[in-house]
Every structure is written in structure tokens, then in C-alpha cells.
Design an enzyme around this catalytic site. Sequence first.
Site, mmCIF file in Angstrom:
data_model
loop_
_atom_site.group_PDB
_atom_site.id
_atom_site.type_symbol
_atom_site.label_atom_id
_atom_site.label_comp_id
_atom_site.label_asym_id
_atom_site.label_seq_id
_atom_site.Cartn_x
_atom_site.Cartn_y
_atom_site.Cartn_z
ATOM 1 N N SER A 24 22.722 42.014 19.302
ATOM 2 C CA SER A 24 21.944 43.149 18.800
ATOM 3 C C SER A 24 22.773 44.403 19.031
ATOM 4 O O SER A 24 23.101 44.742 20.172
ATOM 5 C CB SER A 24 20.627 43.263 19.570
ATOM 6 O OG SER A 24 20.162 44.596 19.477
ATOM 7 N N HIS A 49 22.971 41.481 14.492
ATOM 8 C CA HIS A 49 21.547 41.795 14.390
ATOM 9 C C HIS A 49 21.390 43.320 14.445
ATOM 10 O O HIS A 49 21.809 43.947 15.422
ATOM 11 C CB HIS A 49 20.843 41.109 15.568
ATOM 12 C CG HIS A 49 19.378 41.304 15.645
ATOM 13 N ND1 HIS A 49 18.479 40.449 15.041
ATOM 14 C CD2 HIS A 49 18.636 42.249 16.272
ATOM 15 C CE1 HIS A 49 17.240 40.860 15.300
ATOM 16 N NE2 HIS A 49 17.305 41.949 16.044
ATOM 17 N N ASP A 51 18.969 46.467 14.558
ATOM 18 C CA ASP A 51 17.593 46.841 14.890
ATOM 19 C C ASP A 51 17.224 48.181 14.263
ATOM 20 O O ASP A 51 17.642 49.236 14.741
ATOM 21 C CB ASP A 51 17.424 46.904 16.407
ATOM 22 C CG ASP A 51 17.319 45.521 17.018
ATOM 23 O OD1 ASP A 51 16.464 44.740 16.559
ATOM 24 O OD2 ASP A 51 18.098 45.219 17.942
ATOM 25 N N MET A 53 14.443 50.877 13.547
ATOM 26 C CA MET A 53 13.142 51.310 14.083
ATOM 27 C C MET A 53 12.743 52.641 13.460
ATOM 28 O O MET A 53 13.571 53.547 13.331
ATOM 29 C CB MET A 53 13.236 51.474 15.600
ATOM 30 C CG MET A 53 13.725 50.220 16.309
ATOM 31 S SD MET A 53 13.583 50.388 18.091
ATOM 32 C CE MET A 53 14.492 48.929 18.639
ATOM 33 N N HIS A 82 16.791 43.738 11.127
ATOM 34 C CA HIS A 82 15.456 43.503 11.698
ATOM 35 C C HIS A 82 14.663 44.799 11.536
ATOM 36 O O HIS A 82 14.873 45.750 12.284
ATOM 37 C CB HIS A 82 15.630 43.108 13.174
ATOM 38 C CG HIS A 82 14.353 42.945 13.927
ATOM 39 N ND1 HIS A 82 14.290 42.914 15.304
ATOM 40 C CD2 HIS A 82 13.065 42.800 13.499
ATOM 41 C CE1 HIS A 82 13.042 42.764 15.696
ATOM 42 N NE2 HIS A 82 12.281 42.708 14.623
ATOM 43 N N MET A 84 11.842 46.982 12.059
ATOM 44 C CA MET A 84 10.632 47.292 12.838
ATOM 45 C C MET A 84 10.053 48.556 12.224
ATOM 46 O O MET A 84 10.224 49.669 12.730
ATOM 47 C CB MET A 84 11.003 47.452 14.319
ATOM 48 C CG MET A 84 11.344 46.116 14.967
ATOM 49 S SD MET A 84 12.286 46.266 16.482
ATOM 50 C CE MET A 84 13.935 46.340 15.807
ATOM 51 N N MET A 153 9.761 37.206 18.554
ATOM 52 C CA MET A 153 9.990 38.281 19.528
ATOM 53 C C MET A 153 9.512 37.829 20.901
ATOM 54 O O MET A 153 8.366 37.402 21.062
ATOM 55 C CB MET A 153 9.219 39.548 19.137
ATOM 56 C CG MET A 153 9.707 40.260 17.898
ATOM 57 S SD MET A 153 11.446 40.719 17.926
ATOM 58 C CE MET A 153 11.537 41.759 19.397
ATOM 59 N N GLY A 158 10.993 47.513 20.292
ATOM 60 C CA GLY A 158 11.128 48.952 20.529
ATOM 61 C C GLY A 158 12.314 49.306 21.404
ATOM 62 O O GLY A 158 12.957 50.318 21.183
ATOM 63 N N PHE A 159 12.610 48.437 22.373
ATOM 64 C CA PHE A 159 13.673 48.785 23.313
ATOM 65 C C PHE A 159 14.436 47.546 23.762
ATOM 66 O O PHE A 159 13.845 46.468 23.876
ATOM 67 C CB PHE A 159 13.079 49.474 24.554
ATOM 68 C CG PHE A 159 12.340 50.736 24.205
ATOM 69 C CD1 PHE A 159 13.011 51.944 24.083
ATOM 70 C CD2 PHE A 159 10.971 50.694 23.964
ATOM 71 C CE1 PHE A 159 12.324 53.099 23.722
ATOM 72 C CE2 PHE A 159 10.284 51.847 23.599
ATOM 73 C CZ PHE A 159 10.962 53.051 23.478
ATOM 74 N N GLY A 160 15.729 47.736 24.040
ATOM 75 C CA GLY A 160 16.508 46.661 24.638
ATOM 76 C C GLY A 160 16.254 46.625 26.142
ATOM 77 O O GLY A 160 15.608 47.519 26.699
ATOM 78 N N GLY A 161 16.741 45.580 26.778
ATOM 79 C CA GLY A 161 16.712 45.518 28.239
ATOM 80 C C GLY A 161 15.377 45.171 28.872
ATOM 81 O O GLY A 161 15.198 45.371 30.073
ATOM 82 N N ASP A 191 14.451 36.793 19.909
ATOM 83 C CA ASP A 191 14.921 38.160 20.124
ATOM 84 C C ASP A 191 14.157 38.819 21.268
ATOM 85 O O ASP A 191 12.945 39.015 21.178
ATOM 86 C CB ASP A 191 14.691 38.957 18.820
ATOM 87 C CG ASP A 191 15.247 40.367 18.889
ATOM 88 O OD1 ASP A 191 15.986 40.687 19.832
ATOM 89 O OD2 ASP A 191 14.927 41.153 17.956
ATOM 90 N N GLY A 192 14.896 39.167 22.335
ATOM 91 C CA GLY A 192 14.305 39.922 23.439
ATOM 92 C C GLY A 192 14.472 39.230 24.779
ATOM 93 O O GLY A 192 13.965 38.136 24.980
ATOM 94 N N GLY A 193 15.231 39.848 25.668
ATOM 95 C CA GLY A 193 15.389 39.317 27.015
ATOM 96 C C GLY A 193 16.151 38.008 27.076
ATOM 97 O O GLY A 193 15.988 37.235 28.031
ATOM 98 N N SER A 214 21.403 43.530 25.534
ATOM 99 C CA SER A 214 22.011 44.009 26.773
ATOM 100 C C SER A 214 22.849 42.934 27.478
ATOM 101 O O SER A 214 23.941 43.234 27.950
ATOM 102 C CB SER A 214 20.941 44.563 27.710
ATOM 103 O OG SER A 214 19.811 43.741 27.717
HETATM 104 C C1 DX5 Z 1 13.911 45.041 20.559
HETATM 105 C C2 DX5 Z 1 14.978 44.579 19.604
HETATM 106 C C3 DX5 Z 1 15.934 43.611 20.191
HETATM 107 C C4 DX5 Z 1 16.669 44.143 21.394
HETATM 108 C C5 DX5 Z 1 17.151 43.007 22.209
HETATM 109 O O1 DX5 Z 1 13.021 45.821 19.868
HETATM 110 O O2 DX5 Z 1 14.384 43.964 18.478
HETATM 111 O O3 DX5 Z 1 16.842 43.141 19.208
HETATM 112 O O4 DX5 Z 1 17.731 44.961 21.082
HETATM 113 O O5 DX5 Z 1 17.756 43.520 23.350
HETATM 114 P P1 DX5 Z 1 17.791 42.712 24.704
HETATM 115 O O6 DX5 Z 1 18.609 41.488 24.461
HETATM 116 O O7 DX5 Z 1 18.411 43.675 25.665
HETATM 117 O O8 DX5 Z 1 16.370 42.363 25.071
HETATM 118 ZN ZN ZN Z 2 15.763 42.911 17.069
#
Ligand code: DX5
Ligand code: ZN
Length: 234
Positions: A24, A49, A51, A53, A82, A84, A153, A158-161, A191-193, A214
Site C-alpha cells: 500500500s 495498492h 489508497d 480517500m 482502492h 474509499m 478489510m 482510513g489509516f495505515g498502521g 487489507d489492514g494490519g 506499514s
Molecule cells: C487503510 C488502507 C490500507 C492501509 C494498510 O484504510 O486501505 O491499505 O494502508 O496499511 P497497514 O498495512 O499499515 O495496515
Molecule cells: Zn487499502
Amino acid sequence: MNWWQRHPEQAADSGERLVALAPSLLSADFADLRADIADMAAVGVDLLHLDVMDAHFVPNLTFGPFICAAIRRCTDLVLDAHLMMTDPHRYLESFAKSGVDAITVHVEADSPLPETLEQIGELGLKRGLSLNPGTPVDSLDPYLERLDVVLVMTVEPGFGGQSFDPRGLEKMEWLRDERERRGLDFAISVDGGVNDQTAGPCRAAGADILVSGSYFCKNQDRTKAAAILRSEHH
Ligand code: DX5
Ligand code: ZN
């Protein structure tokens, strides 16, 4: 060969099902994006990927077609946008013109889904559908036949990490079973964590593509991180 895989031959060599890795770019170095993408490509990632938003569907704002077009000029890798966004159907043409290969919209968006998916296909792009952690997976049921990728998801978008929500695992298993039962061929993406702890359970639950922000992008040793994410024998 699957459209989302860049190295299918590796899977055959080891006898193991090797999942695809999609960094991402949210966690990439936007001040030097061309070099950062080149580094990811050298590590052997399969696709990128993106993102997108809109500060409405999610409480964050990133980038749109203009930046996607700039990313296109940096790489030949497959690009999955992606979206959002609350109203993705209004922007499909702009994203197609930016040169992305796949568009993933959310089942929770306000867009009319049958028309949106049809238009993505008519624009010559792969059709993706995503769902949030709290959305039941059977909400995708009417659409599975027309999808190239389902994006599960495992964090609130909304946010990475953020940390991985294990409710996604059962959804991946359900999708794998439905795909088999109906003879379909969409990819299952998560996608996510996604990190060294959560990638294994995702692979076991049927994920074909691991999106990683991340953990992969900020890793000091991306080659090792990619191996850990993609295979149990690293
Ligand atoms: C969250 C994004 C993800 C995000 C994943 O809204 O859709 O793609 O960047 O980041 P990590 O791998 O840090 O959870
Ligand atoms: Zn994403």
C-alpha cells in the site's frame, strides 16, 4: 496465469501456493516515489495498492486520479485503486484515464453497485469490491459473479498502521468456499494490519493477495519482509 501474480513460476518450484504481495503506497516515501517504487519492484512485489480517500467515506484525504497518473508513469506494475469514496461512480472514467488496471469500490458506498461494477468492466479494468470489518460478508453475495477481486478489510479504512481485525479470516474462508462452489475465479485480497504475525493466518484462510502498508514499506529489509509475508518457508 493470474492477473495479480508476477511470479507464478515460483509457486510451482516450491510446490507451495505463493501469495501475491501488494504494497500500500500510503506508507511509501512520497517525496521520492519513483525511487521507492523502483525499490519495491526490485524486491519482486506483484502489484501496487493505491489508497484513495475522499475525507467523506473515511475521515482522511489522500490523492486522486492526478497522482495515480503520476504513479503510472513511474512503473509497469499492475495498479489497483482502492476507492474509499462515497460516490466512486462519478470518478470511474477519470481513474481509468489515469492508467490504473483495477478499481475496487466499497459495498458500503452510495454508488449503485451493479452499474458501477458494469462500468468498471466496460472501461476495460478489473472489478474489485471491498467490505469493512463490521459488514457481513454475505452482502457481497449478489456480486461475486462479476468480480475480479474481493478486498477484505481487516481494519477500519482510513489509516495505515492499525491492528488486524480477525473477523476478516472467516470472511476469506467463506469467499474461498463460495468461489469453489460456484466455479468462480476472483482473487481474495486482504487489507489492514497485515504483518509477520497475521500473514500466515490470512494465507491459511485463502488470501491470494496480501496488501501491506506499514509492515512492508517501512521495513528496513524489504526483501526479507516480502519473503515472510508471501511464504511459510522463508
Ligand atoms: C487503510 C488502507 C490500507 C492501509 C494498510 O484504510 O486501505 O491499505 O494502508 O496499511 P497497514 O498495512 O499499515 O495496515
Ligand atoms: Zn487499502
